[in-house]
Design a protein around this motif. Structure first.
Motif, PDB file in Angstrom:
ATOM      1  N   HIS A  85       0.826  -1.215   0.000  1.00 26.63           N
ATOM      2  CA  HIS A  85       0.000   0.000   0.000  1.00 26.63           C
ATOM      3  C   HIS A  85       0.861   1.267   0.000  1.00 26.63           C
ATOM      4  O   HIS A  85       0.577   2.219  -0.735  1.00 26.63           O
ATOM      5  N   VAL A  86       1.918   1.280   0.804  1.00 26.29           N
ATOM      6  CA  VAL A  86       2.779   2.465   0.849  1.00 26.29           C
ATOM      7  C   VAL A  86       3.510   2.628  -0.475  1.00 26.29           C
ATOM      8  O   VAL A  86       3.631   3.746  -1.002  1.00 26.29           O
ATOM      9  N   PHE A  87       3.995   1.526  -1.034  1.00 31.50           N
ATOM     10  CA  PHE A  87       4.705   1.596  -2.307  1.00 31.50           C
ATOM     11  C   PHE A  87       3.778   2.085  -3.420  1.00 31.50           C
ATOM     12  O   PHE A  87       4.176   2.912  -4.251  1.00 31.50           O
ATOM     13  N   ILE A  88       2.555   1.595  -3.426  1.00 25.26           N
ATOM     14  CA  ILE A  88       1.569   2.062  -4.410  1.00 25.26           C
ATOM     15  C   ILE A  88       1.323   3.555  -4.246  1.00 25.26           C
ATOM     16  O   ILE A  88       1.264   4.302  -5.234  1.00 25.26           O
ATOM     17  N   ALA A  89       1.180   4.013  -3.004  1.00 28.74           N
ATOM     18  CA  ALA A  89       0.960   5.440  -2.745  1.00 28.74           C
ATOM     19  C   ALA A  89       2.130   6.267  -3.273  1.00 28.74           C
ATOM     20  O   ALA A  89       1.935   7.328  -3.892  1.00 28.74           O
ATOM     21  N   CYS A  90       3.358   5.772  -3.047  1.00 33.27           N
ATOM     22  CA  CYS A  90       4.547   6.476  -3.552  1.00 33.27           C
ATOM     23  C   CYS A  90       4.545   6.530  -5.070  1.00 33.27           C
ATOM     24  O   CYS A  90       4.775   7.592  -5.673  1.00 33.27           O
ATOM     25  N   CYS A  91       4.298   5.393  -5.692  1.00 27.31           N
ATOM     26  CA  CYS A  91       4.333   5.318  -7.154  1.00 27.31           C
ATOM     27  C   CYS A  91       3.292   6.226  -7.785  1.00 27.31           C
ATOM     28  O   CYS A  91       3.584   6.987  -8.728  1.00 27.31           O
ATOM     29  N   ARG A  92       2.078   6.179  -7.286  1.00 24.78           N
ATOM     30  CA  ARG A  92       1.010   7.007  -7.866  1.00 24.78           C
ATOM     31  C   ARG A  92       1.299   8.488  -7.664  1.00 24.78           C
ATOM     32  O   ARG A  92       0.972   9.304  -8.536  1.00 24.78           O
ATOM     33  N   SER A  93       1.909   8.844  -6.538  1.00 27.91           N
ATOM     34  CA  SER A  93       2.232  10.250  -6.311  1.00 27.91           C
ATOM     35  C   SER A  93       3.277  10.743  -7.306  1.00 27.91           C
ATOM     36  O   SER A  93       3.359  11.938  -7.590  1.00 27.91           O
ATOM     37  N   LEU A  94       4.076   9.804  -7.842  1.00 28.50           N
ATOM     38  CA  LEU A  94       5.092  10.144  -8.844  1.00 28.50           C
ATOM     39  C   LEU A  94       4.561  10.039 -10.280  1.00 28.50           C
ATOM     40  O   LEU A  94       5.293  10.306 -11.229  1.00 28.50           O
TER      41      LEU A  94
END
Length: 284
Positions: free
Chosen positions: A161-170
């Motif tokens: 979930h955190v990795f997805i949040a990071c990726c989408r923010s980029l």
């Protein structure tokens, strides 16, 4: 690599359940580096198969007679590492930029991710697993990316979930993947989660918890925007009182000896579910 999977889930209830309905995303598909040799789901109820919005093979399970126990058993064999990455893209990539309550990025996550804007995706993966330690029991299935990042601990679901949040923010489309992981020593006999991120014009499968790319030791079941849309089992019931649930997962190379210490028969699984139920009942 030919992998065999046995996945048993046992539920027990303190009072009769009048009605149960569940969505089972427990059926892998061929493609994306794997080929399903055979697969079977055994349940005590009626099942209806359909394809969900993300292209996952899904079953609706309905049990409409009173019951105090419920079991779901999955047995199958999947060949991995095959040269077949054909998997129809049913949705536009922009769908995987959508935030969900579980994957929403706050200012702290965005600031953390921004440092890796011009760097390889693996750099973000390694930094994140250093930032958020793997600590079983520290979080729950309802824990959000923001909460796990603030706690700096969690499990594979939280890392995803955190990795997805990071990726989408980029601006990188990313999706949650549920499935199984084979280890030689049988140390990770449970359902697993990782992430597909669209990077360098291709899906790259990232297992943040283990700091690596998902390969032939992985069997994918379902994908979605987050845990809720890719969870192997979701559902609701009417009645039942206090629930106890126990699971047993064995992932093994076909033909190799099974790690017996990780395998439970139906009686042992039922006893474990009853013990969990009793402990939860005592807390109420």
């Amino acid at each position: 690599m030919r992998l065999t999977i046995e996945h048993h889930t046992q539920y027990v209830y303190t009072t009769p359940v009048n009605y149960t309905i569940q969505q089972l995303r427990l059926t892998p598909q061929s493609g994306f580096g794997q080929h399903v040799k055979y697969w079977d789901i055994k349940v005590q109820g009626q099942m209806h198969e359909f394809e969900d919005a993300f292209g996952n093979t899904t079953h609706t399970l309905v049990v409409d007679t009173p019951h105090t126990e419920l079991s779901v058993t999955v047995v199958g064999e999947v060949e991995t590492g095959v040269n077949d990455y054909s998997q129809e893209q049913t949705l536009p990539l922009t769908i995987y930029l959508r935030d969900t309550p579980l994957t929403l990025a706050d200012a702290s996550i965005k600031d953390f991710a921004m440092a890796f804007k011009q760097k390889p995706i693996d750099d973000l993966m390694h930094a994140l697993v250093q930032k958020v330690g793997y600590i079983p029991g520290a979080t729950e299935v309802t824990t959000t990316a923001v909460e796990a990042f603030r706690l700096e601990q969690g499990v594979c679901q939280d890392h995803s979930h955190v990795f997805i949040a990071c990726c989408r923010s980029l601006g990188y489309p990313a999706r949650y993947v549920s499935g199984y992981l084979f280890t030689q020593d049988g140390s990770l006999m449970q359902s697993h989660a990782w992430v597909d991120v669209w990077f360098d014009n291709a899906w790259q499968s990232i297992d943040v918890s283990n700091g690596c790319h998902a390969g032939e030791t992985y069997v994918r079941l379902a994908t979605g925007l987050d845990y809720r849309t890719a969870s192997p089992v979701t559902g609701m019931r009417s009645g039942g009182g206090v629930e106890g649930m126990a699971t047993s997962v064995v992932v093994n190379q076909a033909g190799a000896p099974i790690h017996q210490k990780h395998k439970m028969n139906q009686i042992e699984l039922l006893k474990q579910a009853q013990l969990i139920q009793q402990a939860q009942h005592a807390q109420q």
